[in-house]
Design an enzyme around this catalytic site. Structure first.
Site, PDB file in Angstrom:
ATOM      1  N   ASP A 135       0.848  -1.183   0.000  1.00  0.00           N
ATOM      2  CA  ASP A 135       0.000   0.000   0.000  1.00  0.00           C
ATOM      3  C   ASP A 135       0.891   1.243   0.000  1.00  0.00           C
ATOM      4  O   ASP A 135       1.904   1.297   0.706  1.00  0.00           O
ATOM      5  CB  ASP A 135      -0.878   0.011   1.253  1.00  0.00           C
ATOM      6  CG  ASP A 135      -2.340   0.283   0.943  1.00  0.00           C
ATOM      7  OD1 ASP A 135      -2.584   1.227   0.177  1.00  0.00           O
ATOM      8  OD2 ASP A 135      -3.213  -0.433   1.460  1.00  0.00           O
ATOM      9  N   ASP A 238      -3.352   4.385  -2.553  1.00  0.00           N
ATOM     10  CA  ASP A 238      -4.523   4.805  -1.796  1.00  0.00           C
ATOM     11  C   ASP A 238      -5.080   6.115  -2.348  1.00  0.00           C
ATOM     12  O   ASP A 238      -4.360   7.111  -2.474  1.00  0.00           O
ATOM     13  CB  ASP A 238      -4.127   4.984  -0.326  1.00  0.00           C
ATOM     14  CG  ASP A 238      -5.297   5.326   0.571  1.00  0.00           C
ATOM     15  OD1 ASP A 238      -6.161   4.458   0.758  1.00  0.00           O
ATOM     16  OD2 ASP A 238      -5.335   6.462   1.075  1.00  0.00           O
ATOM     17  N   GLU A 307      -6.833   2.965  -6.247  1.00  0.00           N
ATOM     18  CA  GLU A 307      -8.154   2.867  -5.631  1.00  0.00           C
ATOM     19  C   GLU A 307      -8.982   4.069  -6.088  1.00  0.00           C
ATOM     20  O   GLU A 307      -8.678   5.207  -5.715  1.00  0.00           O
ATOM     21  CB  GLU A 307      -8.034   2.878  -4.105  1.00  0.00           C
ATOM     22  CG  GLU A 307      -9.380   2.959  -3.389  1.00  0.00           C
ATOM     23  CD  GLU A 307      -9.277   3.478  -1.969  1.00  0.00           C
ATOM     24  OE1 GLU A 307     -10.169   3.144  -1.162  1.00  0.00           O
ATOM     25  OE2 GLU A 307      -8.331   4.229  -1.668  1.00  0.00           O
ATOM     26  N   HIS A 370     -11.273  -3.740   3.049  1.00  0.00           N
ATOM     27  CA  HIS A 370     -11.084  -3.203   4.398  1.00  0.00           C
ATOM     28  C   HIS A 370     -11.895  -1.939   4.638  1.00  0.00           C
ATOM     29  O   HIS A 370     -12.146  -1.559   5.781  1.00  0.00           O
ATOM     30  CB  HIS A 370      -9.604  -2.920   4.646  1.00  0.00           C
ATOM     31  CG  HIS A 370      -9.044  -1.819   3.807  1.00  0.00           C
ATOM     32  ND1 HIS A 370      -9.012  -1.866   2.435  1.00  0.00           N
ATOM     33  CD2 HIS A 370      -8.510  -0.615   4.151  1.00  0.00           C
ATOM     34  CE1 HIS A 370      -8.476  -0.762   1.965  1.00  0.00           C
ATOM     35  NE2 HIS A 370      -8.164   0.018   2.984  1.00  0.00           N
ATOM     36  N   ASP A 371     -12.310  -1.276   3.574  1.00  0.00           N
ATOM     37  CA  ASP A 371     -13.119  -0.061   3.692  1.00  0.00           C
ATOM     38  C   ASP A 371     -14.600  -0.298   3.440  1.00  0.00           C
ATOM     39  O   ASP A 371     -15.445   0.436   3.963  1.00  0.00           O
ATOM     40  CB  ASP A 371     -12.639   1.003   2.693  1.00  0.00           C
ATOM     41  CG  ASP A 371     -11.364   1.689   3.127  1.00  0.00           C
ATOM     42  OD1 ASP A 371     -11.112   1.770   4.346  1.00  0.00           O
ATOM     43  OD2 ASP A 371     -10.606   2.141   2.247  1.00  0.00           O
TER      44      ASP A 371
END
Length: 598
Positions: A135, A238, A307, A370-371
């Protein structure tokens, strides 16, 4: 009397997928679902296993997962048949946002281990044939980062312009009406040292970097190069659509009452009151991607995955982030994050939109994340009649997801069928760790529900995740029965269904690299054909709980794929597909069916 001659075969041989020869020409060229040919790259059809290190496996008994815990379970990951792992942030951080608030982009936080631990993880993963992606959080830092500590001192220090600072309005209020995506109030925080506001898109402790400043971009790329030099295989980037902001700091327009809601945002989030026009999702962000791609090009075989989910139109914008050779390699979007029961109509509309936007490939799918919650909570978790989806639905969905063109991210625990932890039933309100949930509960419960520990052993305390008295988040009681050790020994478990499908997919060039043609069908059937080189696979999915029939007369000689765990009943040219089941068949070269895209 048996009159058959010795050399006659009176029983038709049933061939299973693992017994058939493999046609694998992807080493030459790769043909995406739009008939665009590319040089073959591993990432174009990769299955990427997303790991949230805090919740994967604790090796030192402190209640939090770590790098050595991941190393211990790499054989499990390799057994799945995935191509790569993506590690959520493992960098030095005060952990106010699960590591997405970084103080040193080139060091490992002691909570997870050391840089030497990471190097060992990288070496072991590579020895197992697994790629490793990290990430990268480049839109903001922690407010404790040395850059910000210097920037906030005054208006004329060397890093004064590395973050987004602005004077207050004459009445002392923030510079404009921008809202934080997480906190639901002003995206500006007062900095008394400078007597100015700084901008943040997420948490107050995550000041936004100023991407209009080329020195900032250069510093970020130096840190990215550090990891590429270590030998990693790529980055998950991200929120790249948050990189750039309107330099004039104009107010966002109020969202009209008749306007559609944005993608990737809960309707109860106050940020939806505005159109996403000036604080992020700026057109100039696309030009800012060029130096990232130029750096990646210096390391052949590496990949950049963006993302792009929190925006007005996720599919359309994500496709722009990968359009051409000067932007990212791939981007994932919100196409499957739909809050309505699944249907053939829904899938067809979404697929047609993806195919028409991603004309040069580069698309990547997510469902659990995860979000964004777990796969098991997707599509409302219930059918159109309000009935919870049964286990066979999730086995069918695994087959559908792995049949789509492009790459896919599989979030840890979704292969086990874990449910999203409930608040307050599984996680007491006072134990909410997510600052997003803490700020907006109960309207928004935050992200803790999809971040609970992986259950490794059904009969062990905390399901074998840790030997500590308490893990950092509790293991829901319902997760114990879905533990890895229990599903390992059940050939019909969801875990082993994912394994079968993943290993089978690797042997099907048409699924790994082929184009796609959606077939005209009626509810509840969703069907398409994938083709690459000499292989054509007919893929038919029954998206309801009742049996459905499909006419195969247009596909003479079509041979059903056996051994994947799905049942069908074929009578002549009609195939009956039970509720939530799948029919795959190989179309022989003798079949004269022609794809419209050819």
């Amino acid at each position: 009397m048996d009159t058959a001659k010795p050399h006659e075969n009176t029983t038709k041989k049933i061939e299973y997928w693992w017994q058939t020869p493999v046609l694998n020409r992807r080493a030459w060229t790769w043909e995406d679902a739009r008939n665009v040919k590319h040089q073959g790259e591993w990432w174009q059809n990769a299955v990427i296993y997303q790991i949230s290190p805090q919740s994967f496996k604790d090796s030192d008994g402190n209640g939090v997962g770590d790098l050595n815990g991941i190393i211990e379970q790499l054989d499990y990951i390799a057994s799945l048949g995935v191509d790569a792992i993506w590690l959520c942030p493992i960098y030095e951080s005060p952990m106010e946002d699960f590591g997405y608030d970084i103080t040193d982009m080139r060091d490992i936080d002691p909570l997870f281990g050391s840089l030497e631990d990471f190097k060992r993880l990288l070496a072991v993963a590579h020895s197992m044939g697994l790629k490793v992606m990290l990430d990268q959080v480049w839109s903001h830092t922690s407010d404790k980062h040395p850059w910000f500590l210097e920037s906030r001192q005054n208006k004329n220090n060397p890093k004064a312009d590395w973050y987004i600072w602005a004077d207050p309005k004459p009445d002392g209020s923030p510079p404009n009406n921008w809202l934080s995506a997480f906190m639901g109030h002003s995206a500006w925080q007062w900095g008394p040292e400078r007597k100015q506001f700084y901008m943040y898109n997420f948490l107050e402790s995550q000041p936004d970097l100023n991407w209009h400043n080329p020195d900032v971009v250069d510093a970020i790329l130096v840190r990215a190069k550090f990891w590429l030099e270590l030998g990693i295989d790529g980055f998950r980037i991200d929120a790249p659509n948050f990189f750039m902001h309107d330099a004039q700091l104009r107010d966002n327009p109020v969202r009209p009452e008749d306007a559609s809601l944005p993608d990737g945002v809960a309707p109860d989030n106050p940020v939806v009151r505005q159109l996403f026009k000036y604080n992020f999702c700026r057109r100039e962000t696309l030009d800012a991607l060029k130096p990232i791609r130029e750096l990646m090009n210096q390391y052949p075989g590496t990949v950049s995955l963006g993302e792009v989910t929190f925006c007005e139109d996720s599919i359309a914008l994500a496709s722009e982030f990968v359009a051409g050779d000067e932007r990212l390699h791939m981007a994932y979007h919100s196409g499957l994050l739909v809050d309505e029961p699944i249907s053939a109509k829904l899938m067809r509309q979404m697929m047609e939109k993806v195919l028409s936007n991603f004309t040069q490939g580069g698309d990547c799918w997510i469902v659990g994340n995860h979000d964004y919650g777990r796969l098991r909570s997707r599509w409302t978790g219930k059918d159109a009649q309000g009935n919870p989806y049964p286990e066979k639905f999730y086995q069918m969905i695994a087959a559908l997801l792995l049949s789509l063109p492009g790459a896919i991210c599989l979030y840890q625990g979704d292969e086990l069928g874990l449910t999203e932890a409930r608040i307050p039933e599984d996680i007491p309100v006072e134990d909410i760790k997510d600052p997003f949930g803490q700020a907006l509960y109960p309207a928004i419960k935050g992200r803790d529900g999809s971040r609970t520990p992986i259950p490794w052993q059904g009969d062990a305390p905390h399901a074998g995740f840790t030997t500590a008295e308490e893990p950092w988040l509790p293991v829901p009681e319902s997760h114990y029965q879905r533990a890895v050790n229990l599903q390992n020994k059940d050939p019909n478990s969801l875990l082993n269904t994912w394994r079968r499908l993943l290993h089978w997919r690797k042997k099907q060039p048409a699924l790994e690299a082929g184009n796609l043609e959606i077939l005209d069908t009626e509810e509840p059937i969703f069907a398409f054909i994938r083709q690459y080189a000499e292989q054509r696979i007919l893929c038919i999915f029954n998206l309801s709980h009742e049996s459905a029939r499909y006419d195969l007369s247009g596909y003479p000689g079509c041979e059903e794929t056996k051994g994947l765990g799905f049942t069908t009943n074929r009578q002549g040219n009609t195939i009956e597909i039970p509720g939530y089941s799948v029919f795959f068949c190989n179309m022989p070269l003798s079949c004269d069916y022609q794809l419209k895209s050819n």
